[in-house]
Structure formats: structure tokens, C-alpha cells
Design an enzyme around this catalytic site. Structure first.
Site, PDB file in Angstrom:
ATOM      1  N   CYS A 132      -5.470  -1.561  12.530  1.00  0.00           N
ATOM      2  CA  CYS A 132      -6.529  -2.564  12.331  1.00  0.00           C
ATOM      3  C   CYS A 132      -7.032  -3.132  13.658  1.00  0.00           C
ATOM      4  CB  CYS A 132      -6.013  -3.693  11.451  1.00  0.00           C
ATOM      5  SG  CYS A 132      -5.327  -3.111   9.910  1.00  0.00           S
ATOM      6  N   HIS A 159      -9.514 -10.351  12.340  1.00  0.00           N
ATOM      7  CA  HIS A 159      -9.345  -9.197  11.446  1.00  0.00           C
ATOM      8  C   HIS A 159      -9.144  -9.730  10.027  1.00  0.00           C
ATOM      9  CE1 HIS A 159      -8.030  -5.699   9.477  1.00  0.00           C
ATOM     10  NE2 HIS A 159      -6.759  -6.067   9.392  1.00  0.00           N
ATOM     11  N   ASN A 175      -9.602  -5.290   3.031  1.00  0.00           N
ATOM     12  CA  ASN A 175      -9.181  -4.938   4.383  1.00  0.00           C
ATOM     13  C   ASN A 175      -9.714  -3.543   4.723  1.00  0.00           C
ATOM     14  OD1 ASN A 175      -7.885  -4.245   6.740  1.00  0.00           O
ATOM     15  ND2 ASN A 175      -5.832  -4.824   6.054  1.00  0.00           N
TER      16      ASN A 175
HETATM   17  N1  ACO Z   1      -0.360  -7.683  -8.650  1.00  0.00           N
HETATM   18  C1  ACO Z   1       0.597  -8.416  -9.225  1.00  0.00           C
HETATM   19  N2  ACO Z   1       1.808  -8.584  -8.696  1.00  0.00           N
HETATM   20  C2  ACO Z   1       2.051  -7.988  -7.530  1.00  0.00           C
HETATM   21  C3  ACO Z   1       1.095  -7.212  -6.853  1.00  0.00           C
HETATM   22  C4  ACO Z   1      -0.153  -7.065  -7.478  1.00  0.00           C
HETATM   23  N3  ACO Z   1      -1.144  -6.354  -6.925  1.00  0.00           N
HETATM   24  N4  ACO Z   1       1.623  -6.761  -5.703  1.00  0.00           N
HETATM   25  C5  ACO Z   1       2.876  -7.239  -5.635  1.00  0.00           C
HETATM   26  N5  ACO Z   1       3.135  -7.973  -6.746  1.00  0.00           N
HETATM   27  C6  ACO Z   1       4.355  -8.666  -7.098  1.00  0.00           C
HETATM   28  C7  ACO Z   1       5.577  -8.098  -6.438  1.00  0.00           C
HETATM   29  O1  ACO Z   1       6.067  -6.988  -7.175  1.00  0.00           O
HETATM   30  C8  ACO Z   1       6.523  -9.258  -6.486  1.00  0.00           C
HETATM   31  O2  ACO Z   1       7.069  -9.336  -7.773  1.00  0.00           O
HETATM   32  P1  ACO Z   1       8.620  -9.751  -7.978  1.00  0.00           P
HETATM   33  O3  ACO Z   1       8.718 -11.151  -7.422  1.00  0.00           O
HETATM   34  O4  ACO Z   1       8.793  -9.662  -9.457  1.00  0.00           O
HETATM   35  O5  ACO Z   1       9.404  -8.762  -7.192  1.00  0.00           O
HETATM   36  C9  ACO Z   1       5.589 -10.479  -6.309  1.00  0.00           C
HETATM   37  O6  ACO Z   1       4.268 -10.006  -6.642  1.00  0.00           O
HETATM   38  C10 ACO Z   1       5.575 -11.033  -4.918  1.00  0.00           C
HETATM   39  O7  ACO Z   1       5.471  -9.947  -4.014  1.00  0.00           O
HETATM   40  P2  ACO Z   1       5.305 -10.176  -2.471  1.00  0.00           P
HETATM   41  O8  ACO Z   1       5.197  -8.851  -1.794  1.00  0.00           O
HETATM   42  O9  ACO Z   1       6.359 -11.124  -2.010  1.00  0.00           O
HETATM   43  O10 ACO Z   1       3.882 -10.912  -2.465  1.00  0.00           O
HETATM   44  P3  ACO Z   1       3.180 -11.601  -1.256  1.00  0.00           P
HETATM   45  O11 ACO Z   1       2.829 -12.965  -1.606  1.00  0.00           O
HETATM   46  O12 ACO Z   1       3.872 -11.334   0.049  1.00  0.00           O
HETATM   47  O13 ACO Z   1       1.810 -10.782  -1.190  1.00  0.00           O
HETATM   48  C11 ACO Z   1       0.802  -9.032   0.076  1.00  0.00           C
HETATM   49  C12 ACO Z   1       1.836  -9.377  -0.974  1.00  0.00           C
HETATM   50  C13 ACO Z   1      -0.553  -9.437  -0.463  1.00  0.00           C
HETATM   51  C14 ACO Z   1       0.836  -7.538   0.335  1.00  0.00           C
HETATM   52  C15 ACO Z   1       1.105  -9.821   1.370  1.00  0.00           C
HETATM   53  O14 ACO Z   1       2.447  -9.653   1.745  1.00  0.00           O
HETATM   54  C16 ACO Z   1       0.226  -9.393   2.499  1.00  0.00           C
HETATM   55  O15 ACO Z   1      -0.982  -9.580   2.475  1.00  0.00           O
HETATM   56  N6  ACO Z   1       0.815  -8.882   3.566  1.00  0.00           N
HETATM   57  C17 ACO Z   1       0.040  -8.459   4.716  1.00  0.00           C
HETATM   58  C18 ACO Z   1      -0.114  -7.034   4.616  1.00  0.00           C
HETATM   59  C19 ACO Z   1      -1.491  -6.566   4.970  1.00  0.00           C
HETATM   60  O16 ACO Z   1      -2.479  -7.205   4.798  1.00  0.00           O
HETATM   61  N7  ACO Z   1      -1.501  -5.337   5.422  1.00  0.00           N
HETATM   62  C20 ACO Z   1      -2.697  -4.678   5.687  1.00  0.00           C
HETATM   63  C21 ACO Z   1      -2.618  -3.799   6.832  1.00  0.00           C
HETATM   64  S1  ACO Z   1      -2.065  -4.617   8.261  1.00  0.00           S
HETATM   65  C22 ACO Z   1      -3.147  -5.700   8.662  1.00  0.00           C
HETATM   66  O17 ACO Z   1      -4.287  -5.455   8.503  1.00  0.00           O
HETATM   67  C23 ACO Z   1      -2.694  -6.974   9.152  1.00  0.00           C
END
Ligand code: ACO
Length: 326
Positions: free
Chosen positions: A113, A253, A283
Site C-alpha cells: 500500500c 492511505h 482499500n
Molecule cells: N463480517 C463479520 N464478522 C467478521 C468479519 C466480517 N467480514 N471479519 C471478521 N469477522 C469476525 C471475526 O471472525 C471475529 O469473530 P470471533 O470474535 O467470533 O472470532 C470478529 O469479527 C472480530 O475479528 P477481528 O479480526 O478481531 O476484527 P477487527 O475489529 O480487528 O477487524 C479488520 C478486522 C477489519 C480486518 C481489522 O483488523 C483491520 O482493518 N485490520 C487492518 C488490516 C488492513 O486494512 N489491511 C489491508 C492491507 S494493509 C494496509 O493497507 C494497511
């Protein structure tokens, strides 16, 4: 050192829209969860025959018109992408072919990114030293082609698109006021595409195991993204002898609205000065910053001498920040 000026901007965003309600029919998720956790409402998806160079060519034609230049005027083409048309030659070379030009230097930058800001860093130094005089810098991704649409934790996040800008030397008092970049390859496996390179070449097994898709430890990425984007932005401000109050526009970003909110809170940047496009496009990795720049420009948010702070974080991990005086 020679200063630079951006004289042309262009974008290419596929027409097809994938909404949160479309995703509700594909995986166990909900519109509410996606908006609350990411800020994303919809994203663009490229047609199956479209490659990254197609989007860059489209955006470049627009930027050339904006700049009043011809494709043959470009002496350097740099494309930031993690989803190149082919492993080789570079997407930049396919762009050259599509534009019907030859002779200019053309190469890709792989920095996830952060690809657009890494490309800008190189471009600005090529201009500063007089090596290049008309540089195309592109950020482009077709992430839909490496996304596993059975994995709800990643498939809701990504979209496709391209943004480009054309840089030229100037004697005016504008250009890059400060910039920094960095990486920590020790954390590479927290966000990567395992197969398709020399480590795991394509086999039936690698395809079956979805190793040609993006794999990510979301929580770890989140924590590192906030810390490094804020750190890079702070360093850029310090190096330019500026404070957050001096900045007219912050273009971060666009990975997750919560990453952006946490970053601006820690860096003391007002939300009204922050560009947000994540709701419309998700993203788009290397494309998010140039697309947000294009939109801010056309919304009249960028004036002569505006000071714009950019910050990015991505696979690698990589990070970068830059302050540009428009
Ligand atoms: N819909 C519903 N539930 C979901 C989904 C979904 N799409 N995805 C995950 N969950 C669930 C998980 O299974 C978990 O359930 P559980 O508690 O029963 O195990 C719960 O939601 C919480 O999961 P987390 O992974 O802890 O959720 P979090 O609040 O961290 O959000 C996310 C996940 C959105 C991926 C976040 O961690 C994030 O944005 N991280 C940054 C990653 C990113 O943006 N990467 C892109 C490339 S790198 C960059 O550009 C920076």
C-alpha cells in the site's frame, strides 16, 4: 536541488460496484459489521479481462490532457503496484506499449500500500538531480484478482482502481518539503501472497490451497499501521519544521476508517483536513493516495501553495510520509 510541480492528475475506477449487501450474499457478514469495523460501503471491481496497465493507461491519458503534454513527452514511468499485469516485464512497460511510446525508463515499485509514496520518493529524487524531467507516477491495484471471496476477514476490505500524476521540474517555490520511508521485512508474513513467486511457484496444490490469494493477520496489521503512519507523519512534520496546524490537507492511505481515525487523533490532525475515500472505494492499496489526491483537487480542496501531508503503510511492512507544497 531542483524542485518539482504536479501538472497532471488522472484516475481510472472500474464501473462495477460491489456493495456490502452483495457481500452479505457471498459470506457470513453484514453491512453493519463492515461499516462499523472498516468504514467501507462499496468498492469497485475490474472486469475479468482488465489488467492494471489498462487502468493506468486510461488514467494517464486523462493526466496528459490535464498537463497539456503528449505521452511521448514522458521520460520516466514508475508504477507502484502489488498486482502487476505479469511478474515480468513490469506493468510500466505494458503501460508504455499501451501508450504507443518507447525509449523512456519504465519500472515498477513493489511496496504494498506504500507503493505510490515509494514511487513518489524515487521520482522526486530523479527530478531533484536533473535525471528526469517529465515523470509519470502511478499507483494501481486489481486486488479483486488476489482476494479469496470465501474469506470474510479479507474479502470485504479491498477494491480496484488507479491514480496517476505527472511531475515536472519547476523554479517556483513548491515541491517536496520533507519525506521519509522505511520497512521491516521481519513482519512480511503478516500480510502477503504466499505463492506465485520463486518460493512457491504455481502448482495445482498452491491454487487449491488459495496460496495465490492475499493472506493477512488483520489485528497485527492494524496496530502496526497506526503506529508507523503516525510516526512517519510526525517525522515528516518535524523535518519540514511544521506542526499539524500548518497542514492544509492530510491524505492518508485508506485501509480502514479506524486506522485513519486513530492516526489523526495521535498526530493531532483535524478530521476536517483529512481526505476520506474509503467509504466509496475500500482499500485499493497503492491506488488509494493518488485517487484521494485527484478527488481533493477536483473538489477544490487544494489551492496554490497548499501544504499536503501524505502517509501510508502496507505489506512488507513498509511505510512512508511526505509533505508536498502544491
Ligand atoms: N463480517 C463479520 N464478522 C467478521 C468479519 C466480517 N467480514 N471479519 C471478521 N469477522 C469476525 C471475526 O471472525 C471475529 O469473530 P470471533 O470474535 O467470533 O472470532 C470478529 O469479527 C472480530 O475479528 P477481528 O479480526 O478481531 O476484527 P477487527 O475489529 O480487528 O477487524 C479488520 C478486522 C477489519 C480486518 C481489522 O483488523 C483491520 O482493518 N485490520 C487492518 C488490516 C488492513 O486494512 N489491511 C489491508 C492491507 S494493509 C494496509 O493497507 C494497511
Amino acid at each position: 536541488m531542483i524542485k518539482l510541480k504536479i501538472v497532471g492528475l488522472g484516475v481510472s475506477l472500474p464501473d462495477k460496484i460491489l456493495t456490502n449487501s452483495d457481500l452479505e450474499k457471498m459470506v457470513d457478514t453484514s453491512d453493519q459489521w463492515i461499516i462499523e469495523r472498516t468504514g467501507i460501503k462499496e468498492r469497485r471491481i475490474a472486469e475479468s479481462k482488465t489488467a492494471c496497465s489498462d487502468l493506468v493507461i486510461d488514467a494517464t491519458k486523462q493526466a496528459l490532457q490535464h498537463a497539456g503534454l503528449k505521452a511521448s513527452d514522458l521520460d520516466t514511468l514508475i508504477v507502484g503496484t502489488s498486482t502487476p499485469d505479469t511478474i515480468f516485464p513490469s506493468t510500466a512497460c505494458w503501460v508504455q506499449k499501451g501508450l504507443g511510446i518507447s525509449g523512456s525508463a519504465a519500472f515498477d515499485i513493489s511496496a504494498g500500500c506504500t507503493g505510490f509514496l515509494y514511487a513518489m520518493e524515487i521520482a522526486s529524487n530523479l527530478i531533484a538531480t536533473g535525471k528526469s524531467k517529465k515523470v509519470l507516477v502511478a499507483g494501481v491495484e486489481i486486488l479483486s484478482k488476489i482476494t479469496n471471496y470465501e474469506d470474510r476477514s479479507t474479502c470485504v476490505l479491498f477494491g480496484d482502481g488507479a491514480g496517476v500524476c505527472i511531475l515536472v521540474p519547476t523554479e517556483e517555490d513548491r515541491g517536496i518539503m520533507s519525506s521519509n520511508w522505511g520497512a521491516d521485512g521481519n513482519l512480511a508474513e503478516l500480510l502477503y501472497m504466499p505463492a506465485g513467486g520463486s518460493r512457491i511457484p504455481a502448482t495445482c496444490e498452491s491454487v487449491e490451497k488459495k496460496l495465490h490469494c492475499l493472506h493477512m493477520a488483520g489485528n497485527e496489521v492494524f496496530k502496526n499501521a497506526v503506529r508507523e503512519m503516525e510516526g512517519a507523519a510526525f517525522t515528516a512534520l518535524k523535518d519540514a519544521n511544521l506542526t499539524a496546524d500548518d497542514i492544509d490537507l492530510f491524505i492518508p492511505h485508506q485501509a480502514n476508517i479506524r486506522i485513519i481515525d486513530a492516526t489523526i487523533k495521535r498526530a493531532n490532525i483535524p478530521s476536517e483536513k483529512t481526505s476520506i475515500t474509503i467509504d466509496k472505494y475500500g482499500n485499493m492499496s497503492a491506488a488509494t493516495i493518488p485517487v484521494a489526491l485527484y478527488e481533493a483537487y477536483h473538489e477544490g480542496k487544494i489551492k496554490d501553495n497548499s501544504k499536503i501531508l501524505f502517509a501510508a503503510f502496507g505489506a512488507g511492512f513498509t511505510w512512508a510520509a511526505m509533505i508536498l507544497k502544491w
